[in-house]
Design an enzyme around this catalytic site. Sequence first.
Site, short mmCIF file in Angstrom:
data_model
loop_
_atom_site.label_atom_id
_atom_site.label_comp_id
_atom_site.label_asym_id
_atom_site.label_seq_id
_atom_site.Cartn_x
_atom_site.Cartn_y
_atom_site.Cartn_z
N GLY A 100 -15.74 30.75 73.33
CA GLY A 100 -16.45 31.38 74.44
C GLY A 100 -17.65 30.48 74.71
CB SER A 129 -12.87 32.53 74.64
OG SER A 129 -13.81 33.55 74.44
CD GLN A 151 -11.24 35.76 71.44
OE1 GLN A 151 -11.76 35.25 72.43
NE2 GLN A 151 -11.74 36.84 70.85
CE1 TYR A 153 -14.68 38.06 69.31
CE2 TYR A 153 -15.26 36.95 71.34
CZ TYR A 153 -15.20 36.97 69.96
OH TYR A 153 -15.65 35.90 69.24
CB THR A 179 -11.59 37.65 67.50
OG1 THR A 179 -10.87 36.54 68.04
CG2 THR A 179 -12.66 37.14 66.54
CE LYS A 261 -10.50 32.44 65.90
NZ LYS A 261 -11.93 32.61 66.07
CG HIS A 285 -16.35 33.48 64.57
ND1 HIS A 285 -15.59 34.40 65.24
CD2 HIS A 285 -17.18 32.97 65.52
CE1 HIS A 285 -15.94 34.46 66.51
NE2 HIS A 285 -16.90 33.58 66.71
CG ASP A 315 -10.65 28.55 63.34
OD1 ASP A 315 -11.37 29.11 62.49
OD2 ASP A 315 -10.53 28.97 64.51
NE ARG A 319 -17.08 20.04 61.96
CZ ARG A 319 -16.64 21.27 62.28
NH1 ARG A 319 -15.37 21.47 62.58
NH2 ARG A 319 -17.47 22.28 62.32
C1 LIG Z 1 -19.70 28.13 70.57
C2 LIG Z 1 -18.57 28.87 69.92
C3 LIG Z 1 -18.06 29.99 70.55
C4 LIG Z 1 -17.00 30.69 69.97
N1 LIG Z 1 -16.45 31.73 70.65
C5 LIG Z 1 -15.38 32.35 70.14
C6 LIG Z 1 -14.71 33.34 70.89
O1 LIG Z 1 -15.06 33.63 72.02
N2 LIG Z 1 -13.67 33.97 70.31
C7 LIG Z 1 -13.24 33.68 69.03
O2 LIG Z 1 -12.30 34.29 68.53
N3 LIG Z 1 -13.83 32.69 68.32
C8 LIG Z 1 -14.87 32.03 68.85
N4 LIG Z 1 -15.45 31.00 68.16
C9 LIG Z 1 -14.89 30.62 66.84
C10 LIG Z 1 -13.79 29.56 66.97
O3 LIG Z 1 -12.64 30.13 67.54
C11 LIG Z 1 -13.40 28.99 65.60
O4 LIG Z 1 -13.08 30.05 64.73
C12 LIG Z 1 -14.47 28.12 64.97
O5 LIG Z 1 -15.19 27.38 65.93
C13 LIG Z 1 -13.81 27.18 64.00
O6 LIG Z 1 -14.73 26.45 63.29
P1 LIG Z 1 -15.15 24.94 63.66
O7 LIG Z 1 -16.09 25.05 64.82
O8 LIG Z 1 -15.81 24.52 62.39
O9 LIG Z 1 -13.91 24.16 63.99
C14 LIG Z 1 -16.49 30.27 68.72
C15 LIG Z 1 -16.99 29.13 68.11
C16 LIG Z 1 -18.02 28.42 68.69
C17 LIG Z 1 -18.52 27.16 68.03
O1 LIG Z 2 -20.57 32.82 69.66
C1 LIG Z 2 -19.51 33.22 69.16
O2 LIG Z 2 -19.01 32.67 68.20
C2 LIG Z 2 -18.83 34.37 69.74
O3 LIG Z 2 -17.67 34.46 69.48
C3 LIG Z 2 -19.51 35.37 70.59
C4 LIG Z 2 -18.81 36.41 71.13
C5 LIG Z 2 -19.45 37.36 71.93
C6 LIG Z 2 -20.77 37.30 72.19
C7 LIG Z 2 -21.47 36.27 71.65
C8 LIG Z 2 -20.86 35.33 70.85
#
Ligand SMILES: Cc1cc2nc3c(=O)[nH]c(=O)nc-3n(C[C@H](O)[C@H](O)[C@H](O)COP(=O)(O)O)c2cc1C
Ligand SMILES: O=C(O)C(=O)c1ccccc1
Length: 388
Positions: A100, A129, A151, A153, A179, A261, A285, A315, A319
């Site tokens: 997201g 997302s 995905q 929420y 998630t 997730k 996450h 995940d 890296r």
């Molecule tokens: C900026 C950001 C936003 C994210 N938003 C979501 C999201 O909207 N939904 C979700 O299931 N996971 C979200 N995640 C988690 C990622 O899907 C994932 O689990 C995670 O980034 C994996 O770790 P990595 O960044 O070390 O590869 C977000 C991660 C980041 C960095």
């Molecule tokens: O930032 C995030 O990782 C994320 O998944 C999220 C979801 C909803 C609101 C704010 C952050």
Amino acid sequence: MSNYGDWQLGTYLAGLEGTRPEIPMHFAELARRAEEQMPPEIWSYVAGGAGDEHTQDANVRAFQRYGLMPRMLTGAGERDLSVEVFGERWPHPLMLAPVGVIALCEAERHGDLTTARAADSVGIPMIASTLMEDPLEDVAAALGGTTGWFQLYPPNDRELTESLVRRAEAAGYRAIVVTLDTLTLGWRPRDLSIASFPQLGGLCLANYVSDPVFRSRLAVPPEEDMTAATMLWASIFGNPRLSWDDLAWLRSLTSLPILLKGICSPDDARRAVDAGVQGIYCSNHGGRQANGGLPAIDCLADVVDAAGDLPVVFDSGVRSGADVVKALALGATTVAVGRPYAYGLAVAGQAGVEHVVRCLLAETDLIMAIDGYPTIASLERSALREVR
Ligand SMILES: Cc1cc2nc3c(=O)[nH]c(=O)nc-3n(C[C@H](O)[C@H](O)[C@H](O)COP(=O)(O)O)c2cc1C
Ligand SMILES: O=C(O)C(=O)c1ccccc1
């Protein structure tokens, strides 16, 4: 057959005529360049995690405790890195995790669409997302024929949840990823000090403001009063009371496969199997939600064992291609990355996302070639040893 090593040599050495690639080859350098490009509050939001970020760092460091045993003369001159997931055969075991605010990693704020185009161009599935700046239908269209998963929420509004799931199915997404680790937002000191959540500024709420059920909850349309729409979002996003009892209902909403997730415990993996879902997504996450947890990679093997025949996506902390190989050897069906492609997008747009994916695949492929593992099936858990 997938020989990404050839891609690496062919494209980088011949195509660039001996010059160095513009986009960094190392994650640390990519992150540094991304930080230069991004507005500071977006950078800190994307790069940051929960608490003092100990778990986020541990996710990455933990991979170093595993080492792959090289095997010689195994016929790995040609590799097949393909995997089968929900009846589809994918040429590579890599996915783009849902991020997201990926939209905001690009100055024009259409990063969801750009990521979808990159996914289509390299043939890697994207998990879109719930929090996007363009509606899920547009992102599905930008994916072309490439596999997209949506995905979810699940908001604390069943009718809205149902609407989002039905829209995703109608738009052509091929699975729903629910998630579970973000039913309440984590303690994120960086966001509390330098900025607030972008969503609270009305950003990345396109899937909500375009939704007929969400709109029906508002006295005034979002186009006229985005503040009210944002406040409604803030009131329906959190869903901490969601329980295993709700899964039968979620399962009844769609004929698409459902993955859960945020599963790190083998007991939860077993409950997921009992709940009748089709896949498990082992993740913490990226360390953004709860600090003080185990590195996600250390949870993977037990989750895989508990998941039985269900596919397991992994995940958190991946890296490099070496990390991809280790997660596969621990039993992941496919491996996803989050921040690496977000940084690629920030540095070089679509080409940056493609670059990150190709580098990961090239390194994965070359390690398997050199260490003698021609297929993913040949990468058994015994191929990994703990580093002493
Ligand atoms: C900026 C950001 C936003 C994210 N938003 C979501 C999201 O909207 N939904 C979700 O299931 N996971 C979200 N995640 C988690 C990622 O899907 C994932 O689990 C995670 O980034 C994996 O770790 P990595 O960044 O070390 O590869 C977000 C991660 C980041 C960095
Ligand atoms: O930032 C995030 O990782 C994320 O998944 C999220 C979801 C909803 C609101 C704010 C952050």
